[in-house]
Motif scaffolding. Structure first.
Motif, short mmCIF file in Angstrom:
data_model
loop_
_atom_site.label_atom_id
_atom_site.label_comp_id
_atom_site.label_asym_id
_atom_site.label_seq_id
_atom_site.Cartn_x
_atom_site.Cartn_y
_atom_site.Cartn_z
N ASP A 162 1.02 -1.37 -0.34
CA ASP A 162 0.06 0.05 0.36
C ASP A 162 0.69 0.93 -0.29
OD1 ASP A 162 -2.18 1.68 0.15
OD2 ASP A 162 -2.67 0.83 2.14
N ASN A 163 0.69 2.26 -0.58
CA ASN A 163 1.74 3.23 -0.72
C ASN A 163 0.87 4.55 0.61
OD1 ASN A 163 -1.34 4.25 -2.57
ND2 ASN A 163 -0.12 5.76 -1.86
N LEU A 164 0.19 3.56 1.53
CA LEU A 164 0.13 4.49 2.52
C LEU A 164 0.43 4.49 3.89
CD1 LEU A 164 -4.39 5.05 1.82
CD2 LEU A 164 -2.24 6.97 1.47
N THR A 165 1.18 3.40 3.78
CA THR A 165 1.79 3.50 4.83
C THR A 165 3.55 1.57 4.37
OG1 THR A 165 2.17 1.32 7.03
CG2 THR A 165 0.79 1.03 4.80
N ASP A 166 3.71 1.75 4.93
CA ASP A 166 5.24 1.18 4.67
C ASP A 166 5.00 -0.53 5.27
OD1 ASP A 166 6.79 2.73 3.04
OD2 ASP A 166 7.93 3.50 4.37
N ARG A 167 4.59 -0.90 5.95
CA ARG A 167 4.14 -1.80 6.22
C ARG A 167 3.66 -3.08 5.49
NH1 ARG A 167 1.51 -1.65 11.35
NH2 ARG A 167 1.27 -4.20 11.54
N VAL A 168 3.94 -4.30 5.39
CA VAL A 168 2.97 -4.75 4.37
C VAL A 168 2.02 -6.00 5.14
CG1 VAL A 168 2.98 -7.32 3.71
CG2 VAL A 168 5.25 -5.74 3.34
N LYS A 169 1.21 -5.84 5.41
CA LYS A 169 -0.28 -6.52 6.13
C LYS A 169 -0.49 -7.50 5.49
CE LYS A 169 -1.41 -1.32 8.30
NZ LYS A 169 -1.95 -0.69 8.13
N ALA A 170 -1.12 -8.27 6.31
CA ALA A 170 -2.23 -9.70 5.43
C ALA A 170 -3.55 -8.87 4.97
CB ALA A 170 -2.88 -10.26 7.21
N TRP A 171 -4.11 -9.25 4.41
CA TRP A 171 -4.97 -7.98 3.77
C TRP A 171 -6.85 -8.09 4.58
CZ3 TRP A 171 -10.21 -10.01 2.45
CH2 TRP A 171 -10.52 -11.11 2.70
N ASP A 172 -6.48 -9.03 5.47
CA ASP A 172 -8.19 -9.13 6.55
C ASP A 172 -7.79 -8.03 7.66
OD1 ASP A 172 -6.31 -10.80 7.40
OD2 ASP A 172 -8.04 -11.59 7.51
N THR A 173 -6.70 -7.35 7.76
CA THR A 173 -5.36 -6.76 8.63
C THR A 173 -5.84 -4.92 8.32
OG1 THR A 173 -3.23 -6.57 8.25
CG2 THR A 173 -4.59 -8.89 10.32
N THR A 174 -6.02 -4.46 6.78
CA THR A 174 -6.12 -3.49 6.96
C THR A 174 -7.30 -3.04 6.86
OG1 THR A 174 -6.56 -3.79 4.64
CG2 THR A 174 -4.99 -4.23 4.56
N GLY A 175 -8.42 -2.73 6.94
CA GLY A 175 -9.35 -2.19 7.27
C GLY A 175 -10.71 -2.13 6.35
N TYR A 176 -10.10 -2.14 5.60
CA TYR A 176 -10.21 -1.88 3.81
C TYR A 176 -11.55 -2.74 3.32
CZ TYR A 176 -6.32 0.39 2.89
OH TYR A 176 -5.00 1.37 2.85
N ARG A 177 -12.64 -2.24 2.73
CA ARG A 177 -13.42 -3.03 1.91
C ARG A 177 -13.31 -3.76 0.66
NH1 ARG A 177 -19.90 -1.86 0.86
NH2 ARG A 177 -20.37 -3.82 0.33
N TYR A 178 -12.82 -4.82 0.30
CA TYR A 178 -12.38 -5.94 -1.17
C TYR A 178 -13.42 -5.31 -1.84
CZ TYR A 178 -8.00 -5.58 1.30
OH TYR A 178 -6.55 -5.60 2.25
N LEU A 179 -13.23 -5.56 -2.74
CA LEU A 179 -14.97 -4.79 -3.79
C LEU A 179 -14.14 -5.88 -4.83
CD1 LEU A 179 -15.25 -0.93 -4.21
CD2 LEU A 179 -15.86 -3.63 -2.72
N LYS A 180 -12.60 -5.54 -5.97
CA LYS A 180 -12.46 -6.87 -7.05
C LYS A 180 -11.03 -6.50 -7.12
CE LYS A 180 -15.03 -3.49 -10.21
NZ LYS A 180 -15.49 -2.87 -11.30
N ARG A 181 -10.43 -7.52 -8.10
CA ARG A 181 -9.03 -7.59 -8.26
C ARG A 181 -8.84 -8.57 -9.69
NH1 ARG A 181 -6.70 -12.28 -3.86
NH2 ARG A 181 -6.68 -13.81 -5.44
#
Length: 205
Positions: A162-181
């Motif tokens: 993510d460009n908003l943090t330098d931390r590499v995170k597990a997808w389900d710990t980001t607080g985002y709602r995932y829509l498509k990929r």
């Protein structure tokens, strides 16, 4: 230096060393894998990107197995995230190109979220990773704004660059709602994630 002050200094150095090594070490926990649905609409920015870079949007990886998470891969993900985040200066497409939804490589040193994603994806691909494991992903931030991140598929789960943090995170710990990929088997196709809904990032319907 007295023996007590030296001991304190050594303890502080040890703690600092542990903090640094923890930053580079693979987390003990594992992320889960996102559950994807069927084919869905391609974001308009990616559609236009594919018209400019058609060779990048018809790749069908043959090895669809997720990448093996190792200490080396983790260090690579952390390093590329920090490097690209530092090298690219944030700027809106409107200010940068005079129009919205321009997905491109930030070769001029400026970009928005999609451009950071494309550059990280390009660098990791050049390092030998499969494009089946480097997926541009559209999310909704907690404030409702559309955002793009890079999903890295591994045998330990899906991780987010993510460009908003330098931390590499597990997808389900980001607080985002995932829509498509992007689909794992075709770089020009997109699949839904969970309950796919409209997002502020424009899409080709």
């Amino acid at each position: 230096m007295t023996s007590s002050s030296m001991a304190r200094t050594l303890r502080l150095c040890a703690v600092a060393g542990l903090a640094i090594s923890a930053h580079w070490a693979v987390p003990a926990w594992a992320a889960g894998a996102m559950v994807t649905g069927g084919l869905t609409s391609q974001p308009i920015g990616h559609y236009d990107f594919c018209k400019t870079h058609p060779g990048e949007c018809n790749i069908r990886p043959t090895d669809l197995a997720p990448a093996s998470m190792t200490d080396g891969l983790w260090r690579r993900l952390v390093s590329v995230t920090a490097k690209v985040n530092a090298a690219v200066k944030p700027m809106s497409d409107l200010d940068n190109y005079g129009k919205d939804e321009v997905w491109t490589y930030p070769d001029n040193g400026f970009g928005d979220c999609e451009d950071y994603v494309l550059e990280k994806r390009r660098e990791l691909y050049r390092m030998g990773m499969s494009l089946a494991d480097l997926l541009i992903t559209v999310v909704r931030k907690p404030d409702g704004e559309g955002h793009s991140v890079l999903t890295v598929r591994t045998d330990k789960g899906d991780y987010i660059l993510d460009n908003l943090t330098d931390r590499v995170k597990a997808w389900d710990t980001t607080g985002y709602r995932y829509l498509k990929r992007q689909a794992t088997d075709n770089t020009g196709r997109w699949v839904s994630i969970r309950d796919d809904q409209a997002v502020l990032v424009g899409s080709v319907q």
